[in-house]
Motif scaffolding. Structure first.
Motif, PDB file in Angstrom:
ATOM      1  N   GLY A  25       0.712  -3.464 -12.278  1.00 22.61           N
ATOM      2  CA  GLY A  25      -0.250  -3.736 -13.075  1.00 22.61           C
ATOM      3  C   GLY A  25      -1.414  -3.246 -13.023  1.00 22.61           C
ATOM      4  O   GLY A  25      -2.603  -3.304 -13.926  1.00 22.61           O
ATOM      5  N   TRP A  26      -1.847  -2.203 -11.906  1.00 19.62           N
ATOM      6  CA  TRP A  26      -3.128  -1.603 -11.717  1.00 19.62           C
ATOM      7  C   TRP A  26      -4.235  -2.723 -11.458  1.00 19.62           C
ATOM      8  O   TRP A  26      -5.369  -2.517 -12.164  1.00 19.62           O
ATOM      9  CB  TRP A  26      -3.247  -0.470 -12.708  1.00 19.62           C
ATOM     10  N   THR A  27      -4.165  -3.800 -11.088  1.00 17.44           N
ATOM     11  CA  THR A  27      -5.049  -4.954 -10.808  1.00 17.44           C
ATOM     12  C   THR A  27      -4.899  -5.217  -9.293  1.00 17.44           C
ATOM     13  O   THR A  27      -4.163  -5.627  -8.820  1.00 17.44           O
ATOM     14  CB  THR A  27      -4.854  -6.047 -11.748  1.00 17.44           C
ATOM     15  N   CYS A  28      -6.182  -5.345  -8.655  1.00 19.27           N
ATOM     16  CA  CYS A  28      -6.384  -5.676  -7.342  1.00 19.27           C
ATOM     17  C   CYS A  28      -6.004  -7.347  -7.181  1.00 19.27           C
ATOM     18  O   CYS A  28      -6.376  -7.956  -7.740  1.00 19.27           O
ATOM     19  CB  CYS A  28      -7.779  -5.448  -6.832  1.00 19.27           C
ATOM     20  N   HIS A  29      -5.216  -7.527  -6.243  1.00 14.36           N
ATOM     21  CA  HIS A  29      -4.576  -8.767  -6.249  1.00 14.36           C
ATOM     22  C   HIS A  29      -5.663  -9.670  -5.434  1.00 14.36           C
ATOM     23  O   HIS A  29      -5.510 -11.036  -5.420  1.00 14.36           O
ATOM     24  CB  HIS A  29      -3.247  -9.027  -5.452  1.00 14.36           C
ATOM     25  N   ALA A  71      -4.380  -3.400  -4.063  1.00 14.70           N
ATOM     26  CA  ALA A  71      -5.582  -3.631  -3.696  1.00 14.70           C
ATOM     27  C   ALA A  71      -6.307  -2.602  -3.722  1.00 14.70           C
ATOM     28  O   ALA A  71      -6.099  -1.619  -3.227  1.00 14.70           O
ATOM     29  CB  ALA A  71      -5.597  -4.370  -2.383  1.00 14.70           C
ATOM     30  N   HIS A  72      -7.880  -2.879  -4.061  1.00 14.53           N
ATOM     31  CA  HIS A  72      -8.786  -1.908  -3.835  1.00 14.53           C
ATOM     32  C   HIS A  72      -8.816  -1.584  -2.305  1.00 14.53           C
ATOM     33  O   HIS A  72      -8.702  -2.404  -1.408  1.00 14.53           O
ATOM     34  CB  HIS A  72     -10.087  -2.046  -4.208  1.00 14.53           C
ATOM     35  N   LEU A  73      -8.938  -0.268  -1.856  1.00 12.71           N
ATOM     36  CA  LEU A  73      -9.065   0.078  -0.062  1.00 12.71           C
ATOM     37  C   LEU A  73     -10.144  -0.932   0.074  1.00 12.71           C
ATOM     38  O   LEU A  73      -9.903  -1.512   1.314  1.00 12.71           O
ATOM     39  CB  LEU A  73      -9.268   1.555   0.011  1.00 12.71           C
ATOM     40  N   VAL A  74     -11.318  -1.039  -0.197  1.00 15.40           N
ATOM     41  CA  VAL A  74     -12.443  -1.868   0.168  1.00 15.40           C
ATOM     42  C   VAL A  74     -12.049  -3.169   0.495  1.00 15.40           C
ATOM     43  O   VAL A  74     -12.387  -3.937   1.430  1.00 15.40           O
ATOM     44  CB  VAL A  74     -13.819  -1.461  -0.578  1.00 15.40           C
ATOM     45  N   CYS A  75     -11.464  -3.703  -0.686  1.00 13.71           N
ATOM     46  CA  CYS A  75     -10.946  -5.115  -0.491  1.00 13.71           C
ATOM     47  C   CYS A  75      -9.929  -5.487   0.675  1.00 13.71           C
ATOM     48  O   CYS A  75      -9.793  -6.277   1.177  1.00 13.71           O
ATOM     49  CB  CYS A  75     -10.192  -5.487  -1.986  1.00 13.71           C
ATOM     50  N   VAL A  84      -4.091 -14.561   2.801  1.00 13.44           N
ATOM     51  CA  VAL A  84      -4.414 -14.235   1.328  1.00 13.44           C
ATOM     52  C   VAL A  84      -5.151 -15.496   0.782  1.00 13.44           C
ATOM     53  O   VAL A  84      -4.294 -16.614   1.068  1.00 13.44           O
ATOM     54  CB  VAL A  84      -3.437 -13.728   0.705  1.00 13.44           C
ATOM     55  N   VAL A  85      -6.251 -15.567   0.080  1.00 14.41           N
ATOM     56  CA  VAL A  85      -6.900 -17.027  -0.412  1.00 14.41           C
ATOM     57  C   VAL A  85      -6.399 -16.968  -1.788  1.00 14.41           C
ATOM     58  O   VAL A  85      -6.653 -15.947  -2.547  1.00 14.41           O
ATOM     59  CB  VAL A  85      -8.339 -17.201  -0.097  1.00 14.41           C
TER      60      VAL A  85
END
Length: 95
Positions: A25-29, A71-75, A84-85
């Motif tokens: 889905g191209w959304t950062c979890h 996930a975004h690399l930075v996240c 994971v919270v």
């Protein structure tokens, strides 16, 4: 499987295939913001594979795609090996 074997060519091929052909889905979890497939790989907002159960805890799950989330690399780098919270049940806004 050692940490270094997670960077093997088989791992990299599987990771690239999952990133570009996966149904994530191209959304950062981690931040719930969109991840653009057009961002240059290696930049902070680029797509990366986050291991829900970190490879430092379960190295045998490094290539288990059921353990992978987008996930975004930075996240991903900020989270490191922390758990994971999940947002509180019934949350209606970003918290």
């Amino acid at each position: 499987m050692s940490r270094h074997s997670a960077r093997s060519s088989a791992y990299n091929r599987l990771r690239r295939e999952w990133l570009w052909n996966g149904d994530h889905g191209w959304t950062c979890h981690l931040c719930n913001r969109p991840v653009s497939p057009d961002v240059v790989p290696g930049s902070p907002q680029s797509a990366s594979v986050d291991h829900v159960i970190p490879t430092s805890v379960a190295p045998e799950r490094a290539m288990d795609v059921t353990n992978w989330r987008l996930a975004h690399l930075v996240c991903n780098q900020r989270r490191q090996a922390a758990p994971v919270v999940e947002p509180p049940r019934g949350a209606t806004r970003r918290w």
